[in-house]
Design a protein around this motif. Structure first.
Motif, PDB file in Angstrom:
ATOM      1  N   PHE A  84      -6.053   1.512   5.168  1.00  0.00           N
ATOM      2  CA  PHE A  84      -5.657   1.699   3.957  1.00  0.00           C
ATOM      3  C   PHE A  84      -4.593   3.005   3.840  1.00  0.00           C
ATOM      4  CE2 PHE A  84      -9.638  -0.117   3.653  1.00  0.00           C
ATOM      5  CZ  PHE A  84      -9.592  -0.986   2.693  1.00  0.00           C
ATOM      6  N   ARG A  85      -3.394   2.403   3.327  1.00  0.00           N
ATOM      7  CA  ARG A  85      -2.414   3.663   3.424  1.00  0.00           C
ATOM      8  C   ARG A  85      -1.659   3.442   1.953  1.00  0.00           C
ATOM      9  NH1 ARG A  85      -0.161   4.633   9.337  1.00  0.00           N
ATOM     10  NH2 ARG A  85      -2.046   4.429  10.556  1.00  0.00           N
ATOM     11  N   ARG A  86      -1.311   4.582   1.167  1.00  0.00           N
ATOM     12  CA  ARG A  86      -0.532   4.230  -0.196  1.00  0.00           C
ATOM     13  C   ARG A  86       0.898   4.475   0.256  1.00  0.00           C
ATOM     14  NH1 ARG A  86       1.216   5.958  -4.978  1.00  0.00           N
ATOM     15  NH2 ARG A  86       0.167   4.790  -6.741  1.00  0.00           N
ATOM     16  N   GLU A  87       1.502   3.286   0.877  1.00  0.00           N
ATOM     17  CA  GLU A  87       2.984   3.364   1.079  1.00  0.00           C
ATOM     18  C   GLU A  87       3.640   2.471   0.304  1.00  0.00           C
ATOM     19  OE1 GLU A  87       3.791   3.767   5.480  1.00  0.00           O
ATOM     20  OE2 GLU A  87       2.202   2.725   5.845  1.00  0.00           O
ATOM     21  N   ARG A  88       4.947   2.388   0.226  1.00  0.00           N
ATOM     22  CA  ARG A  88       5.802   1.564  -0.566  1.00  0.00           C
ATOM     23  C   ARG A  88       5.605   0.107   0.081  1.00  0.00           C
ATOM     24  NH1 ARG A  88      10.722  -0.355  -1.109  1.00  0.00           N
ATOM     25  NH2 ARG A  88      11.581   0.514   0.575  1.00  0.00           N
ATOM     26  N   GLY A 112       5.905  -6.632   6.022  1.00  0.00           N
ATOM     27  CA  GLY A 112       5.393  -5.693   6.879  1.00  0.00           C
ATOM     28  C   GLY A 112       4.911  -4.492   6.945  1.00  0.00           C
ATOM     29  N   ARG A 113       4.720  -4.256   5.323  1.00  0.00           N
ATOM     30  CA  ARG A 113       4.087  -3.021   5.126  1.00  0.00           C
ATOM     31  C   ARG A 113       3.254  -3.117   3.961  1.00  0.00           C
ATOM     32  NH1 ARG A 113       5.180   1.885   7.263  1.00  0.00           N
ATOM     33  NH2 ARG A 113       7.100   1.622   8.050  1.00  0.00           N
ATOM     34  N   TYR A 114       1.904  -2.598   3.772  1.00  0.00           N
ATOM     35  CA  TYR A 114       0.909  -3.020   2.885  1.00  0.00           C
ATOM     36  C   TYR A 114      -0.014  -1.848   2.607  1.00  0.00           C
ATOM     37  CZ  TYR A 114       2.601  -7.449   4.465  1.00  0.00           C
ATOM     38  OH  TYR A 114       3.448  -8.496   4.908  1.00  0.00           O
TER      39      TYR A 114
HETATM   40 MG    MG Z   1       3.595   4.918   9.024  1.00  0.00          MG
END
Ligand code: MG
Ligand code: ATP
Length: 461
Positions: free
Chosen positions: A143-147, A151-153
């Motif tokens: 779990f990572r709070r990214e935009r 391919g990015r969740y």
């Molecule tokens: Mg990264």
């Protein structure tokens, strides 16, 4: 309540998955299962065993291992108050300023990666007493709070492995990399490109980082070049100059190309280790590209670092990142321990396989049983049981259908065969099997039918 009032009631809210999370549905999940099963198979041939670690851990574990200054820890973690204190304060209504006042030991975070947890488990279970090195692999959500983007969740999946303890022999680094490449090969991943680098150790890296910072400060303080640096780089000059090398910002590329290269600043031991890793890769026939700008976003890495990119992913094209982290177990309160590992981004791996047409498009059925009549229904139930026991996937309609409709349904479900069971078939003991691809039909006795289907399946039909 009158009927009229009930009608005016608001419609129930329709829920949607939270931003950055998603449902994985069939037939795609069949591909996920195939990927995970292949990981199991390949990694166990290299002597790795599976470890399952918790989804959440003490926030401190991640802060200390990944590094408080990293993007992951400083901006991206989902962190909650520890349960006891948290619920007491909520119960008593003392919620104002709650999160900032809670003691760090009380905080827990959803795991943004699993290496820290694996090292914690190694220490907690005294695994240094087992034969070394201990070779473990894991898979599961991070779990990572990214935009969120392609391919990015915010909930994504990793498959990773760690080798802990024993020596830091370059052959270990090479074998770990060989294992990932073998796994990708087995999946027929297209265009897998391995980049490697060495980022030195605690002797030589700090000196190089200082040199890098000094050079970047010159650029920043020179009015002719200052405007070309972006905000991330300006911040990283202070917090983490190595990460500047990672920058994709167009205006910085010419500047980065002229920065000192770590390969020229490795201490003797690191340089020898790096040369030996390359030799070991060559002995294994693993093709690599040296990339002096390859650094990792997490603090604990040293010496060997690597990244693998694949096709069809746009700018989020890294499917695997890894490297050596010899000091990490000690940093977490364990004995001095060598370590190396990697994490594969499973979502991206799957995307790439799908883009290159390596994914099943439909969850097919082997046999659709088209039955009519009460007696035929009893036979159909028995036939379904026997076929399923033999490993065939069978669709047995719950209610009687006209044969025409049943065959249409079989077609829509992508069934390979329709088994036709009507009164005639049941009383004659001869069942009709229709091959849906070419419409051909043949009659079989019950045992012959099973034998026929087995042979077809073994022949890949
Ligand atoms: Mg990264
Ligand atoms: P990136 O530079 O793409 O953000 P990273 O350096 O943060 O990657 P690692 O922490 O090394 O990535 O994780 C290993 C792999 O996990 C990455 O190569 C990528 O495939 C995958 N990954 C990382 N973050 C995400 C995410 N938010 N969504 C999907 N996959 C991810």
């Amino acid at each position: 309540m009158s009927e009229g009032a009930a009608k005016k009631e608001e419609k129930p809210r329709k829920f949607q998955a939270i931003r950055g999370t998603r449902d994985l549905l069939p037939p795609e999940t069949a591909l996920w299962n195939r990927v995970e099963q292949t990981a199991d198979e390949v990694f166990s041939t290299f002597g790795f065993g599976e470890i399952r670690v918790p989804i959440f851990e003490s926030t401190d574990l991640f802060a200390r291992s990944i590094g408080a200054e990293t993007d992951v820890v400083s901006k991206e973690m989902y962190t909650f108050g520890g349960f006891a204190e948290f619920s007491a304060r909520v119960r008593e209504g003392r919620v104002e300023g709650m999160l900032s006042e809670m003691s760090p030991e009380e905080m827990i975070s959803l795991r943004p990666e699993a290496t820290a947890s694996v090292c914690r488990a190694y220490i907690e279970h005294n695994m240094q007493q087992l034969p070394q090195p201990v070779k473990l692999y894991y898979m599961g959500p991070m779990f990572r709070r990214e935009r969120p983007q392609k391919g990015r969740y915010r909930q994504f999946y990793q498959i990773g492995a760690e080798v802990l303890g024993g020596s830091d022999a370059p052959a270990i680094d090479a074998e770990v990399i060989e294992m990932v490449m073998t796994f990708f090969d087995r999946l027929e991943l297209q265009g897998a490109q391995l980049d490697i680098n060495s980022i030195g150790d605690r002797n030589c890296r700090p000196k190089y980082v200082e040199l890098l910072r000094a050079e970047l400060l010159k650029v920043r303080d020179n009015p002719a070049t200052a405007g070309r640096l972006g905000p991330d780089t300006l911040r990283r000059i202070e917090t983490n100059p190595l990460r500047v090398l990672d920058s994709k910002l167009e205006s910085e590329q010419a500047i980065i190309a002229k920065l000192p290269r770590i390969a020229d600043h490795l201490c003797e031991e690191c340089a020898a280790h790096y040369a030996a890793v390359k030799h070991q890769l060559e002995m294994r026939g693993v093709i690599y590209r040296e990339n002096w700008r390859l650094v990792r976003g997490l603090d604990y890495y040293m010496r060997t670092t690597f990244e693998i990119t694949a096709q069809g992913l746009g700018s989020q094209n890294a499917v695997c990142g890894g490297g050596r982290y010899d000091g990490l177990v000690e940093l977490l309160g364990g004995p001095p321990t060598k370590g190396i590992g990697f994490a594969i981004g499973e979502d991206r791996l799957i995307l790439s396989l799908q883009e290159s047409g390596k994914a099943p498009t439909q969850q097919g059925r082997d046999v659709y049983i088209a039955w009519m009549g009460e007696r035929a229904h009893a036979t159909a139930i028995r036939a379904a049981k026997d076929l399923r026991k033999a490993g065939f996937s069978v669709e047995l309609p719950p209610v009687e259908q006209k044969f025409g409709k049943a065959l249409g349904q079989a077609d829509k479900l992508g069934a390979k065969y329709a088994l036709i069971l009507g009164d005639n078939e049941v009383s004659e003991g001869l069942w009709t099997l229709k091959t849906l691809a070419d419409g051909s039909q043949a009659k079989f006795t019950e045992p012959d039918l099973l034998e026929h289907l087995r042979k077809q399946k073994a022949g890949g039909l």
